[in-house]
Design a protein around this motif. Structure first.
Motif, PDB file in Angstrom:
ATOM      1  N   ARG A  51     -49.051 -47.259 -78.137  1.00 16.53           N
ATOM      2  CA  ARG A  51     -50.018 -46.290 -78.669  1.00 16.53           C
ATOM      3  C   ARG A  51     -49.599 -45.960 -80.096  1.00 16.53           C
ATOM      4  O   ARG A  51     -49.168 -44.857 -80.386  1.00 16.53           O
ATOM      5  CB  ARG A  51     -49.961 -45.041 -77.804  1.00 16.53           C
ATOM      6  CG  ARG A  51     -51.276 -44.317 -77.667  1.00 16.53           C
ATOM      7  CD  ARG A  51     -51.027 -42.982 -77.047  1.00 16.53           C
ATOM      8  NE  ARG A  51     -50.945 -43.037 -75.597  1.00 16.53           N
ATOM      9  CZ  ARG A  51     -50.477 -42.025 -74.871  1.00 16.53           C
ATOM     10  NH1 ARG A  51     -50.029 -40.944 -75.453  1.00 16.53           N
ATOM     11  NH2 ARG A  51     -50.448 -42.106 -73.553  1.00 16.53           N
ATOM     12  N   PHE A 166     -47.863 -36.238 -78.710  1.00 19.86           N
ATOM     13  CA  PHE A 166     -49.055 -35.548 -79.225  1.00 19.86           C
ATOM     14  C   PHE A 166     -49.694 -34.657 -78.166  1.00 19.86           C
ATOM     15  O   PHE A 166     -50.106 -33.534 -78.437  1.00 19.86           O
ATOM     16  CB  PHE A 166     -50.070 -36.589 -79.708  1.00 19.86           C
ATOM     17  CG  PHE A 166     -51.449 -36.040 -79.928  1.00 19.86           C
ATOM     18  CD1 PHE A 166     -51.716 -35.254 -81.039  1.00 19.86           C
ATOM     19  CD2 PHE A 166     -52.477 -36.297 -79.028  1.00 19.86           C
ATOM     20  CE1 PHE A 166     -52.997 -34.742 -81.243  1.00 19.86           C
ATOM     21  CE2 PHE A 166     -53.743 -35.789 -79.231  1.00 19.86           C
ATOM     22  CZ  PHE A 166     -54.009 -35.004 -80.341  1.00 19.86           C
ATOM     23  N   GLU A 167     -49.800 -35.169 -76.928  1.00 25.83           N
ATOM     24  CA  GLU A 167     -50.491 -34.407 -75.893  1.00 25.83           C
ATOM     25  C   GLU A 167     -49.550 -33.462 -75.161  1.00 25.83           C
ATOM     26  O   GLU A 167     -49.800 -33.083 -74.021  1.00 25.83           O
ATOM     27  CB  GLU A 167     -51.197 -35.342 -74.912  1.00 25.83           C
ATOM     28  CG  GLU A 167     -50.276 -36.147 -74.005  1.00 25.83           C
ATOM     29  CD  GLU A 167     -49.920 -37.509 -74.558  1.00 25.83           C
ATOM     30  OE1 GLU A 167     -49.741 -37.630 -75.782  1.00 25.83           O
ATOM     31  OE2 GLU A 167     -49.793 -38.461 -73.768  1.00 25.83           O
ATOM     32  N   ARG A 172     -46.666 -25.767 -74.254  1.00 28.95           N
ATOM     33  CA  ARG A 172     -47.823 -24.913 -73.948  1.00 28.95           C
ATOM     34  C   ARG A 172     -47.643 -24.235 -72.589  1.00 28.95           C
ATOM     35  O   ARG A 172     -47.943 -23.060 -72.424  1.00 28.95           O
ATOM     36  CB  ARG A 172     -49.104 -25.749 -74.001  1.00 28.95           C
ATOM     37  CG  ARG A 172     -49.376 -26.246 -75.422  1.00 28.95           C
ATOM     38  CD  ARG A 172     -50.415 -27.346 -75.460  1.00 28.95           C
ATOM     39  NE  ARG A 172     -51.765 -26.826 -75.315  1.00 28.95           N
ATOM     40  CZ  ARG A 172     -52.859 -27.592 -75.327  1.00 28.95           C
ATOM     41  NH1 ARG A 172     -52.741 -28.901 -75.445  1.00 28.95           N
ATOM     42  NH2 ARG A 172     -54.040 -27.054 -75.216  1.00 28.95           N
ATOM     43  N   ILE A 185     -56.414 -32.729 -86.144  1.00 23.16           N
ATOM     44  CA  ILE A 185     -56.351 -33.803 -85.156  1.00 23.16           C
ATOM     45  C   ILE A 185     -57.037 -35.049 -85.709  1.00 23.16           C
ATOM     46  O   ILE A 185     -58.184 -34.998 -86.166  1.00 23.16           O
ATOM     47  CB  ILE A 185     -57.039 -33.395 -83.834  1.00 23.16           C
ATOM     48  CG1 ILE A 185     -56.261 -32.242 -83.174  1.00 23.16           C
ATOM     49  CG2 ILE A 185     -57.131 -34.590 -82.878  1.00 23.16           C
ATOM     50  CD1 ILE A 185     -56.926 -31.678 -81.931  1.00 23.16           C
ATOM     51  N   ALA A 267     -55.817 -46.925 -78.354  1.00 28.23           N
ATOM     52  CA  ALA A 267     -56.466 -45.671 -78.731  1.00 28.23           C
ATOM     53  C   ALA A 267     -55.404 -44.593 -78.785  1.00 28.23           C
ATOM     54  O   ALA A 267     -54.310 -44.748 -78.238  1.00 28.23           O
ATOM     55  CB  ALA A 267     -57.540 -45.297 -77.704  1.00 28.23           C
ATOM     56  N   GLY A 269     -54.401 -40.155 -80.222  1.00 35.27           N
ATOM     57  CA  GLY A 269     -54.573 -38.995 -81.082  1.00 35.27           C
ATOM     58  C   GLY A 269     -53.288 -38.729 -81.834  1.00 35.27           C
ATOM     59  O   GLY A 269     -52.200 -39.042 -81.356  1.00 35.27           O
TER      60      GLY A 269
ATOM     61  N   CYS B  13     -55.145 -42.533 -73.244  1.00 39.22           N
ATOM     62  CA  CYS B  13     -54.329 -42.417 -74.453  1.00 39.22           C
ATOM     63  C   CYS B  13     -53.852 -40.996 -74.682  1.00 39.22           C
ATOM     64  O   CYS B  13     -52.919 -40.762 -75.438  1.00 39.22           O
ATOM     65  CB  CYS B  13     -55.105 -42.904 -75.672  1.00 39.22           C
ATOM     66  SG  CYS B  13     -56.408 -41.795 -76.238  1.00 39.22           S
ATOM     67  N   GLY B  14     -54.522 -40.006 -74.071  1.00 42.08           N
ATOM     68  CA  GLY B  14     -54.056 -38.620 -74.214  1.00 42.08           C
ATOM     69  C   GLY B  14     -54.623 -37.873 -75.410  1.00 42.08           C
ATOM     70  O   GLY B  14     -54.257 -36.719 -75.640  1.00 42.08           O
ATOM     71  N   ALA B  15     -55.498 -38.514 -76.183  1.00 40.42           N
ATOM     72  CA  ALA B  15     -56.082 -37.819 -77.341  1.00 40.42           C
ATOM     73  C   ALA B  15     -56.804 -36.544 -76.894  1.00 40.42           C
ATOM     74  O   ALA B  15     -56.735 -35.504 -77.554  1.00 40.42           O
ATOM     75  CB  ALA B  15     -57.042 -38.738 -78.092  1.00 40.42           C
ATOM     76  N   VAL B  17     -56.113 -34.684 -74.287  1.00 39.43           N
ATOM     77  CA  VAL B  17     -55.160 -33.672 -73.809  1.00 39.43           C
ATOM     78  C   VAL B  17     -54.665 -32.831 -74.985  1.00 39.43           C
ATOM     79  O   VAL B  17     -54.616 -31.602 -74.919  1.00 39.43           O
ATOM     80  CB  VAL B  17     -53.968 -34.332 -73.075  1.00 39.43           C
ATOM     81  CG1 VAL B  17     -52.999 -33.277 -72.568  1.00 39.43           C
ATOM     82  CG2 VAL B  17     -54.468 -35.193 -71.920  1.00 39.43           C
ATOM     83  N   GLY B  18     -54.325 -33.517 -76.085  1.00 36.74           N
ATOM     84  CA  GLY B  18     -53.850 -32.796 -77.272  1.00 36.74           C
ATOM     85  C   GLY B  18     -54.951 -31.997 -77.935  1.00 36.74           C
ATOM     86  O   GLY B  18     -54.702 -30.966 -78.549  1.00 36.74           O
ATOM     87  N   ALA B  19     -56.208 -32.469 -77.807  1.00 37.37           N
ATOM     88  CA  ALA B  19     -57.329 -31.781 -78.453  1.00 37.37           C
ATOM     89  C   ALA B  19     -57.779 -30.548 -77.671  1.00 37.37           C
ATOM     90  O   ALA B  19     -58.408 -29.650 -78.224  1.00 37.37           O
ATOM     91  CB  ALA B  19     -58.501 -32.745 -78.622  1.00 37.37           C
ATOM     92  N   CYS B  48     -62.270 -38.035 -78.077  1.00 41.97           N
ATOM     93  CA  CYS B  48     -61.999 -39.294 -77.371  1.00 41.97           C
ATOM     94  C   CYS B  48     -62.340 -40.488 -78.267  1.00 41.97           C
ATOM     95  O   CYS B  48     -63.476 -40.606 -78.727  1.00 41.97           O
ATOM     96  CB  CYS B  48     -62.804 -39.384 -76.077  1.00 41.97           C
ATOM     97  SG  CYS B  48     -62.578 -40.990 -75.255  1.00 41.97           S
TER      98      CYS B  48
END
Lengths: 402, 58
Positions: A51, A166-167, A172, A185, A267, A269, B13-15, B17-19, B48
């Motif tokens: 990733r 990132f996640e 948290r 982001i 993919a 973030g 990918c977890g995008a 989750v972070g968002a 996403c």
């Protein structure tokens, strides 16, 4: 590991996340005297699926005690080329960019190698094991609830290190911080492509509306292979277009790419914010992307994260030895990583905040101005001064950064 | 559940989750779970990279 009964595991230092940052924090904790370091990783295989865009500089490996190796560095590059929307181009050479050029990794191999280095120091790994919550007693983090292949149990530790990327949820759940602002982001998509025609000795960056608020990257992995991807600022996504749509459009419009084949998709973030006020609380230290030390200008997280992880591991060892696993003691960690990294992250954050507002025409002028000068150093100040000579009006809004 | 996951598209990918501003998403390797904290803000849908998420009932 000391297994009390079926439902509780005890260790000295628990690291959540088996990426390169978690492995590095664990390695330095073990190396500095902690007997019982455990890393939990929710995937079944460290480093896979990848990733990451895999471009890194190679100047900092010594600092975290890693030897450069062809096993995980797929390709070295001489420099970088930046392109503005109208095709203006500038080249950044090795001697000029310092930290900013280097190599393209094989991240899956790299991550495994970082785990091997930690394993050799006696670090234990537990795979396919996810943290599902943080355990707190009287405000202090004392472990996590975990799930491994359907089995639920608790892991108790003197100290927890959150390296969950990132996640990240560890910080948290613990109440250490809130969500990432959506303007910070980047949402990203990438293909690994083959049979393409690019200059393989350079990394390539395309600026402007091809990737609003971000950039398109081409990071070579061989003469006819490269990671081709982009990141788009979440706030600037246009209607129903996804990052994948933006990338497909870019590839269709690029002569050297459109004939190629994609053999892999990635993919992800990335957060491109500024450092948090605090990344520690009693019993907990956060590190890497989870501590938001990603370089906000490039989106690169490995170098900053691993430098920070070394410091985290060293301070964790000292804390466990002295029995002082509280926020007061962790100020040593906060001070050391901030001294090492924070100035540059803040500077690049401010530059990023300006850059995301630039129009295509402004990018054209900036790259045009820079292509004509021989920059001796690649700093925000040097870039702004060079642009100011040709387009003084463009630098008006950046004046506070000079 | 207020966010629907298209597992045919999801690249885990977890995008998202972070968002998520409410920590309402949990990615366990390849399984994406949505909990009751979801406020249907749609940031995960927007974040996403491959449009695998949608708001339920839409």
């Amino acid at each position: 590991m000391d297994i009390q009964d079926d439902k509780v595991i005890n260790c000295d230092v628990l690291v959540v996340g088996g990426g390169p940052i978690g492995s590095t924090a664990a390695r330095f904790a073990a190396k500095n005297g902690v007997d019982d370091v455990l890393v939990i990783e929710k995937r079944q295989e460290i480093g896979s699926p990848v990733r990451c865009a895999e471009g890194i500089s190679l100047t900092w490996l010594d600092e975290v005690e890693i030897e450069e190796s062809d096993h995980f560095i797929k390709k070295k590059v001489k420099g970088s080329k930046l392109y503005s929307p109208n095709g203006n181009k500038m080249t950044i050479g090795k001697e000029l960019a310092g930290d900013e050029v280097g190599g393209v990794l094989e991240r899956d191999i790299f991550d495994k190698e970082m785990a091997v280095l930690a394993g050799r120091e006696g670090v234990n790994f537990m795979l396919k094991t996810a943290a599902t919550d943080v355990i707190k007693e009287n405000g202090k983090v004392t472990g996590v609830k975990a799930k491994k292949m359907g089995e639920e149990f608790e892991i108790h530790a003197d100290l927890v290190i959150g390296a969950d990327g990132f996640e990240s949820q560890v910080g948290r759940w613990a109440g250490l911080y809130e969500q990432i602002p959506s303007k910070d982001i980047m949402t990203c998509f990438q293909y690994r492509m083959v049979d393409i025609d690019i200059e393989p000795d350079y990394t390539h960056f395309y600026l402007g509306k091809v990737a609003p608020g971000g950039y398109v990257w081409i990071f070579p992995k061989g003469d006819d292979k490269a990671n081709v991807g982009l990141g788009v600022q979440l706030n600037q996504l246009d209607g129903n277009k996804s990052p994948k749509d933006y990338l497909d459009e870019f590839i269709d419009s690029h002569e050297g790419l459109k004939k190629g084949q994609a053999v892999d998709m990635v993919a992800g973030g990335v957060s491109v914010g500024h450092p948090l006020d605090s990344v520690t609380m009693d019993g907990l230290m956060m590190v890497g992307d989870a501590a938001r030390v990603v370089d906000p200008l490039t989106g690169g997280g490995i170098a900053n994260g691993m430098k920070q992880a070394k410091i985290a591991g060293e301070v964790a060892a000292e804390a466990v030895e002295k029995g002082k696993v509280d926020e007061d003691f962790f100020s040593r960690y906060e001070e050391r990583w901030r001294d090492r990294l924070e100035d540059k992250i803040w500077r690049n954050y401010m530059a990023k905040e300006k850059a995301v507002e630039l129009s295509d025409e402004e990018f054209d002028k900036i790259i045009d101005a820079l292509s004509e000068v021989d920059l001796t150093e690649l700093t925000t100040e040097a870039i702004l001064k060079a642009v100011q000579k040709k387009y003084p009006e463009l630098v008006e809004s950046f004046k506070d950064m000079l | 559940m207020s966010v629907e996951v298209n597992f045919e598209k999801c690249m885990h990918c977890g995008a998202c989750v972070g968002a998520c501003p409410e920590n309402a998403l949990f990615l366990n390797d390849v399984a994406l779970e949505v909990n009751e904290n979801c406020i249907e803000c749609g940031l995960c849908v927007k974040g996403c990279p491959v449009q695998a998420l949608s708001l339920g009932g839409a």
